[in-house]
Write an enzyme that holds these catalytic residues in place. Structure first.
Site, mmCIF file in Angstrom:
data_model
loop_
_atom_site.group_PDB
_atom_site.id
_atom_site.type_symbol
_atom_site.label_atom_id
_atom_site.label_comp_id
_atom_site.label_asym_id
_atom_site.label_seq_id
_atom_site.Cartn_x
_atom_site.Cartn_y
_atom_site.Cartn_z
ATOM 1 C CD GLN A 173 -2.840 1.103 2.441
ATOM 2 O OE1 GLN A 173 -2.615 0.368 3.399
ATOM 3 N NE2 GLN A 173 -3.886 1.892 2.393
ATOM 4 C CB THR A 174 2.026 3.558 -2.463
ATOM 5 O OG1 THR A 174 0.935 3.585 -3.374
ATOM 6 C CG2 THR A 174 2.979 2.432 -2.829
ATOM 7 C CB VAL A 175 -2.369 6.257 -1.331
ATOM 8 C CG1 VAL A 175 -3.291 7.348 -0.810
ATOM 9 C CG2 VAL A 175 -1.530 6.772 -2.501
ATOM 10 C CG HIS A 233 -4.329 -0.683 -7.862
ATOM 11 N ND1 HIS A 233 -3.638 0.309 -8.512
ATOM 12 C CD2 HIS A 233 -3.948 -0.625 -6.561
ATOM 13 C CE1 HIS A 233 -2.859 0.940 -7.649
ATOM 14 N NE2 HIS A 233 -3.039 0.393 -6.453
ATOM 15 C CG HIS A 269 -6.274 2.569 -3.078
ATOM 16 N ND1 HIS A 269 -5.511 2.812 -1.967
ATOM 17 C CD2 HIS A 269 -5.413 2.200 -4.059
ATOM 18 C CE1 HIS A 269 -4.232 2.600 -2.259
ATOM 19 N NE2 HIS A 269 -4.146 2.221 -3.520
#
Length: 135
Positions: free
Chosen positions: A94-96, A102, A100
């Site tokens: 997870q980067t944000v 994809h 969410h």
């Protein structure tokens, strides 16, 4: 209070984005990185950090939107496949820090990779591990 995530800022129209759709609980927009044309992010309106932080209703609404977006991406881009990816925390990619998913249209030899080093434990070990998971 926590600083708003980039996704919250997109939702508030404080940052520009190509919005695909939105409803009371979720919204979808084009991933600025576009691993392949048609790569969409679907996020909760509420800024849950991970899947584990959200309630069941929010997760159900999120995945209902994922389903609608995936079908629309399939119609629009006719990919050979679709990868649906949901990551939690840095170790899970997870980067944000905003829940969410994809929706990624895929083609053979598109250069998108996933390392999946299978361990293949024996069945008795799988049963031992299963017994640890209390649902």
């Amino acid at each position: 209070p926590m600083e708003p995530t980039v996704f919250t800022r997109i939702l508030r129209r404080e940052l520009p984005a190509a919005i695909v759709c939105e409803d009371a609980l979720s919204f979808a927009f084009m991933d600025a990185g576009q691993l392949n044309p048609g790569h969409v992010l679907v996020a909760t309106r509420e800024p849950y950090e991970t899947l584990l932080d959200a309630d069941a209703a929010a997760v159900a609404a999120l995945f209902a939107t994922v389903h609608r977006v995936a079908r629309a991406v399939q119609t629009a881009f006719a990919p050979e496949g679709l990868t649906i990816l949901q990551a939690n925390r840095a170790a899970g990619w997870q980067t944000v820090p905003h829940l969410h998913v994809h929706v990624l249209p895929r083609w053979h030899d598109d250069g998108v990779g996933l390392v999946w080093p299978r361990k293949n434990p024996p069945l008795d070990e799988l049963r031992r591990l299963a017994a640890l998971i209390v649902v």
